[in-house]
Design an enzyme around this catalytic site. Structure first.
Site, PDB file in Angstrom:
ATOM      1  N   ASN A 141      15.128  30.130  50.821  1.00  0.00           N
ATOM      2  CA  ASN A 141      15.941  29.932  52.022  1.00  0.00           C
ATOM      3  C   ASN A 141      17.414  30.094  51.659  1.00  0.00           C
ATOM      4  OD1 ASN A 141      17.401  28.971  54.208  1.00  0.00           O
ATOM      5  ND2 ASN A 141      16.155  27.139  54.508  1.00  0.00           N
ATOM      6  N   HIS A 165      14.750  33.867  60.352  1.00  0.00           N
ATOM      7  CA  HIS A 165      15.329  33.091  59.264  1.00  0.00           C
ATOM      8  C   HIS A 165      14.218  32.724  58.292  1.00  0.00           C
ATOM      9  CE1 HIS A 165      17.190  30.065  56.901  1.00  0.00           C
ATOM     10  NE2 HIS A 165      16.656  29.042  57.539  1.00  0.00           N
ATOM     11  N   CYS A 215      21.917  27.850  59.484  1.00  0.00           N
ATOM     12  CA  CYS A 215      20.985  28.962  59.316  1.00  0.00           C
ATOM     13  C   CYS A 215      20.927  29.884  60.530  1.00  0.00           C
ATOM     14  CB  CYS A 215      19.594  28.426  58.991  1.00  0.00           C
ATOM     15  SG  CYS A 215      19.559  27.353  57.526  1.00  0.00           S
TER      16      CYS A 215
END
Length: 447
Positions: A404, A374, A222
């Site tokens: 996500n 993020h 990520c």
């Protein structure tokens, strides 16, 4: 930024130049015999400053430092010829020789900046709402939103793939930047879920028609897009490249156990892209400061491990007693996550890494126009915003719509904020990624 003497083999880069050892132990296409005119304490005085804020510009030598190199460069002008990229190459047979036989000429390094020229995003056509997941596992919309802030996520279906999403986002970013795919020098694809174990960057390059580009995958989970963006800026500032395409894309729906309530509610698929282009003015550089880290001791908190029948049997694949194991297909297991530990890791590292990047950039939290983190959990985003005293109007969040998307989350959020007219030229953007590895990274950007 230190200007020195450039040792370069006489034959051209395109025909295969020799590679000299680099100070770090790797190799580089040339080496610098560095000279230092001032002590470390005086280094900051040699860097340019922003005319608006007076802040030191990251990586940009001051004009006095540039001027000091002009005289030495001029002495060897007869021994230099312009290269295709706008730098200089040694004229064969002219100039002094180094101990290794390379032509040695004073460097004609022209400081360059890198700007964000365009962004784009691409999402799968199919979406799964919290109500859809409630039909698969024991959960409900209120439970998911309270803990994560997520209400929907997109997942690939049919002939959609990591390559198709990345290519779609890249095409839109190139159009926004008014850059033709044939003019892209490097493609960095940040992903943990390529279509091929050997990577997907090359197939993305082929898909968009970037036939002349070097394309490679970068795996930092990520954090990948932020790491890729920092790398892309440095490739341009090195003077060799003019356009670098950085893509963050993931299709983690392939590795989710859709009967595991702890993970299936979190992840979605998507891709975002950013075009970085060279600027002739070193003051016009988008990267003001950055900070990057990793810690393998925490790897077990978020994994998708390789598995095979031979591995389960505890044998080497070639010598497995079972024909099935010897010829079996290797694969990666579904995502396993220690949610509490990952949450604590993010809450601890995100403010720390952003603080370090702000300090390096000489930027205060009050100067931040937009916070783009993020998109892992709305509580993490809200906590970081509160830490730096940022109101909701400065926080970019789309986790409610997309979940996500791993390496895709930061560039998707950026692209959407630009499309909505929120992020504008000249704005200061603070961004950070964090995730598996464990890895975390941040950057302060001037848009």
């Amino acid at each position: 930024g230190t200007l020195g003497t450039l040792a370069r083999p006489a034959r051209s880069r395109r025909s295969g130049s020799r590679r000299e050892p680099s100070p770090s132990g790797g190799s580089a296409p040339f080496s610098f015999e560095r000279t230092r005119a001032s002590s470390r304490a005086g280094t900051s005085a040699r860097f340019a400053r922003d005319s608006r804020s007076g802040r030191p510009l990251f990586g940009a030598p001051s004009m006095s430092a540039v001027a000091s190199s002009v005289a030495s460069c001029a002495r060897a002008s007869a021994a230099r010829v312009p290269s295709r990229r706008g730098g200089y190459a040694a004229r064969a047979g002219v100039g002094a020789k180094s101990a290794r036989g390379a032509s040695v000429v004073p460097a004609a390094f022209t400081p360059a900046g890198a700007k964000i020229a365009g962004v784009g995003m691409e999402l799968p056509s199919q979406s799964l709402t919290n109500e859809d997941l409630a039909a698969l596992v024991d959960t409900n919309d209120e439970w998911i939103r309270t803990r994560t802030g997520i209400g929907n996520r997109h997942v690939i279906s049919g002939d959609e793939s990591l390559t198709s999403l990345a290519a779609g986002a890249a095409t839109k970013a190139l159009a926004a930047a008014n850059v033709d795919a044939s003019d892209v020098d490097v493609i960095i694809l940040a992903t943990s879920s390529p279509d091929d174990a050997f990577g997907s960057a090359c197939t993305v390059a082929a898909e968009i028609g970037a036939s002349g580009a070097l394309a490679y995958d970068l795996t930092a989970a990520c954090s990948g897009f932020v790491v890729g963006l920092v790398n892309g800026v440095h490739l341009i500032r090195g003077g060799e490249y003019e356009n670098v395409l950085v893509i963050g894309a993931d299709v983690l729906s392939r590795y989710v156990d859709w009967r595991d309530r702890g993970t299936c509610i979190l992840f979605g698929d998507g891709a975002g892209a950013c075009v970085l282009s060279k600027t002739t003015d070193p003051n016009d550089c988008c990267l003001l400061g950055f900070d990057m880290h990793s810690d393998g001791t925490g790897n077990g908190n978020l994994t998708s491990k390789f598995t095979s029948e031979s591995q389960v049997c505890g044998t080497a694949k070639p010598t497995s007693p079972s024909d099935g194991a010897a010829s079996g297909v290797g694969s990666f297991a579904n995502i396993a996550m220690n949610g509490q530990e990952v949450f604590k890791f993010a809450v601890r590292t995100v403010p720390d890494t952003l603080t370090k990047s702000l300090d390096k950039a000489g930027v205060s939290s009050e100067e931040i126009d937009h916070l783009v983190l993020h998109q892992a959990n709305q509580r993490i985003i809200d906590g970081a915003a509160k830490k730096f005293g940022l109101g909701k109007e400065k926080v970019v969040s789309n986790i409610e719509k997309y979940g996500n998307t791993s390496a895709g989350s930061v560039p998707i959020a950026m692209a959407e904020a630009v499309a909505e007219g929120r992020i504008k030229q000249g704005d200061i953007v603070a961004t950070a990624g964090f995730g598996a590895g464990l890895t975390w990274a941040s950057a302060i950007l001037r848009w």
